[in-house]
Write an enzyme that holds these catalytic residues in place. Structure first.
Site, PDB file in Angstrom:
ATOM      1  N   GLY A  16       0.839  -1.196   0.000  1.00 41.29           N
ATOM      2  CA  GLY A  16       0.000   0.000   0.000  1.00 41.29           C
ATOM      3  C   GLY A  16       0.875   1.247   0.000  1.00 41.29           C
ATOM      4  O   GLY A  16       0.571   2.225  -0.686  1.00 41.29           O
ATOM      5  N   THR A  17       1.954   1.197   0.732  1.00 40.72           N
ATOM      6  CA  THR A  17       2.866   2.350   0.796  1.00 40.72           C
ATOM      7  C   THR A  17       3.374   2.703  -0.595  1.00 40.72           C
ATOM      8  O   THR A  17       3.396   3.876  -0.983  1.00 40.72           O
ATOM      9  CB  THR A  17       4.067   2.018   1.720  1.00 40.72           C
ATOM     10  OG1 THR A  17       3.562   1.726   3.030  1.00 40.72           O
ATOM     11  CG2 THR A  17       5.050   3.159   1.795  1.00 40.72           C
TER      12      THR A  17
ATOM     13  N   ASN B 221      -7.052   4.561   9.402  1.00 45.89           N
ATOM     14  CA  ASN B 221      -6.435   3.433  10.099  1.00 45.89           C
ATOM     15  C   ASN B 221      -6.367   3.687  11.603  1.00 45.89           C
ATOM     16  O   ASN B 221      -6.178   2.771  12.388  1.00 45.89           O
ATOM     17  CB  ASN B 221      -5.026   3.153   9.561  1.00 45.89           C
ATOM     18  CG  ASN B 221      -4.144   4.370   9.567  1.00 45.89           C
ATOM     19  OD1 ASN B 221      -4.440   5.357   8.881  1.00 45.89           O
ATOM     20  ND2 ASN B 221      -3.081   4.342  10.332  1.00 45.89           N
TER      21      ASN B 221
ATOM     22  N   GLY C  37      -2.720  -5.921   0.310  1.00 45.82           N
ATOM     23  CA  GLY C  37      -3.130  -7.303   0.559  1.00 45.82           C
ATOM     24  C   GLY C  37      -3.181  -7.731   2.013  1.00 45.82           C
ATOM     25  O   GLY C  37      -4.119  -8.397   2.436  1.00 45.82           O
TER      26      GLY C  37
ATOM     27  N   CYS D 154       2.415   0.509  11.822  1.00 45.25           N
ATOM     28  CA  CYS D 154       3.322   0.315  10.701  1.00 45.25           C
ATOM     29  C   CYS D 154       4.237   1.518  10.548  1.00 45.25           C
ATOM     30  O   CYS D 154       4.863   1.724   9.529  1.00 45.25           O
ATOM     31  CB  CYS D 154       2.535   0.038   9.424  1.00 45.25           C
ATOM     32  SG  CYS D 154       0.843   0.537   9.516  1.00 45.25           S
TER      33      CYS D 154
HETATM   34  N1  PLP Z   1      -2.481   3.220   4.191  1.00 46.87           N
HETATM   35  C1  PLP Z   1      -3.166   2.873   5.280  1.00 46.87           C
HETATM   36  C2  PLP Z   1      -4.459   3.559   5.583  1.00 46.87           C
HETATM   37  C3  PLP Z   1      -2.684   1.871   6.129  1.00 46.87           C
HETATM   38  O1  PLP Z   1      -3.385   1.532   7.214  1.00 46.87           O
HETATM   39  C4  PLP Z   1      -1.464   1.248   5.804  1.00 46.87           C
HETATM   40  C5  PLP Z   1      -0.884   0.230   6.716  1.00 46.87           C
HETATM   41  O2  PLP Z   1      -1.145   0.235   7.886  1.00 46.87           O
HETATM   42  C6  PLP Z   1      -0.800   1.632   4.644  1.00 46.87           C
HETATM   43  C7  PLP Z   1      -1.330   2.625   3.856  1.00 46.87           C
HETATM   44  C8  PLP Z   1       0.490   1.000   4.226  1.00 46.87           C
HETATM   45  O3  PLP Z   1       0.244  -0.247   3.638  1.00 46.87           O
HETATM   46  P1  PLP Z   1       1.435  -1.311   3.534  1.00 46.87           P
HETATM   47  O4  PLP Z   1       1.666  -1.827   4.910  1.00 46.87           O
HETATM   48  O5  PLP Z   1       0.930  -2.332   2.579  1.00 46.87           O
HETATM   49  O6  PLP Z   1       2.605  -0.574   3.002  1.00 46.87           O
END
Ligand code: PLP
Length: 377
Positions: free
Chosen positions: A69-70, A146, A197, A321
């Site tokens: 997601g990042t 989140n 994912g 995270c």
């Molecule tokens: N965006 C949101 C709203 C999230 O909650 C997160 C992870 O906690 C991310 C982005 C980042 O996703 P990833 O852990 O797949 O990089």
């Protein structure tokens, strides 16, 4: 173990593990090679793209598979077209993947504006609307927070942006929303949408960026030209197949799981407030069904987390995270002094049950007697 930190990550469905193994050993071929086995993998990836477009209700868009997601958020923020003196608007409530990307753009001289959030975590629509004008190149507002689960009204945001900032690209980070609430990109009318994912029982290290038909973004990674030239690097076939498997399971059980999580959160909220009336619920009414963020009195969230951990209960204190322990949200939620340090995020999955929650409430009450509010009284 009682796992109540599903907003940080979820347990992978065992079926996804089978994909990971199959496409790393038996069917390990590089999808870009010209022989039949590779072509078959390329075809499979293309069909998975279609699955996600169908599932997002946007069949004529594009899906770019990413490593997270990042990465998808970074692609959106850095890849969206900007011009000299263009404005960028992101909400203050964004996950660091968007927030810190916006800060980096600001350091590079971009005119970045942070739209304030209300105390439940959703963006303040009036303040956001005040920032819109013809110079806006990019608006990024997450679909669900989140930190609190608060849902932003993305279709209304898009409506306003299309009127007042017609040149703007609209991005929404749907990492916490996708498969937690109904997501229909046709209704949301966004240009870019992020999913990840490991928030829906697929493996970690795979995500995707949806791109609306006709929207152009610049690549962030250059190389062999995979993913329509937007994200070069050999495709992670096993992870993409596992993403597809988790998507199929999530969609097939969506209604059942949605009701179950909503029911669990409500049960937990009522039980907790009954046992501990001083606990303040931060999550607003309009939240995704699996997150309840609570501020406890006269205790630090981190302390409560570790006390519960001793009883095998895992909870979150938000931004798990992120390596930055000092959360910017403490201030944003506008809590009184007694509660501002005591934020704990409980996030549920379909694998939780009510008897677990009875035990958790019991342990929280004991902890509060020993270390929290009752100790001071
Ligand atoms: N965006 C949101 C709203 C999230 O909650 C997160 C992870 O906690 C991310 C982005 C980042 O996703 P990833 O852990 O797949 O990089």
């Amino acid at each position: 173990m009682i796992y109540l930190d599903n907003a940080a990550t979820t347990a992978m469905y065992p079926e996804c593990g089978e994909d990971l193994i199959k496409y790393s050993s038996l069917d390990f071929f590089n999808p870009s090679a010209p022989y039949a086995k590779s072509i078959a993998l390329k075809t499979k990836i293309e069909s998975i793209r279609k699955e996600f477009l169908e599932s997002l209700h946007a069949p004529d868009g594009e899906i770019i598979f990413t490593s997270s997601g990042t990465e998808a958020d970074n692609m959106a923020l850095f890849g969206a077209k900007k011009w000299k003196n263009a404005k960028i608007i992101v909400s203050e409530g964004e996950h660091s993947a968007v927030y810190n990307s916006a800060k980096a753009l600001k350091e590079r001289g971009c005119n970045v504006n942070f739209a304030p959030i209300d105390k439940g975590g959703a963006v303040n629509m009036e303040k956001l609307a005040e920032l819109l004008d013809e110079d806006v190149a990019l608006v990024s507002v997450m679909h669900a927070s989140n930190e609190t689960g608060a849902i932003n009204d993305i279709s209304e945001i898009s409506r306003l942006v299309r009127i007042y900032s017609p040149k703007a690209v609209i991005h929404s980070d749907g990492v916490q929303a996708y498969l937690k609430m109904p997501v229909n990109l046709r209704l949301l009318d966004v240009d870019l949408y992020t999913i990840s994912g490991h928030k829906f029982h697929a493996p970690k290290g795979v995500g995707a960026l949806y791109i609306k038909k006709g929207v152009r973004i610049r690549p962030v990674l250059y190389g062999g030209g995979q993913e329509m030239g937007l994200r070069s690097s050999t495709e992670n076939v096993g992870a993409i197949c596992a993403l597809s498997t988790a998507n199929a399971i999530g969609n097939a059980n969506f209604d059942k799981n949605y009701s179950k999580k909503r029911d669990l959160v409500e049960y937990f909220r009522l039980k907790l407030i009954d046992a501990l009336p001083t606990a303040q619920i931060i999550s607003p009414q309009n939240s995704i069904p699996n997150i309840l963020s609570v501020a406890f009195e006269n205790i630090r969230g981190e302390v409560l987390l570790h006390i519960l951990e001793k009883d095998g209960i895992l909870v979150g204190i938000g931004s798990a995270c992120s390596s930055n322990k000092e959360s910017r949200f403490k201030k944003l939620f506008k809590l009184d002094e007694g509660h501002s340090e005591g934020i704990v995020r409980f996030s549920f999955s379909e694998f939780n049950n009510k008897s677990e929650l009875d035990f958790v409430v019991e342990k929280i009450v004991l902890a509060m007697h020993e270390f929290g509010e009752f100790k001071r009284k």
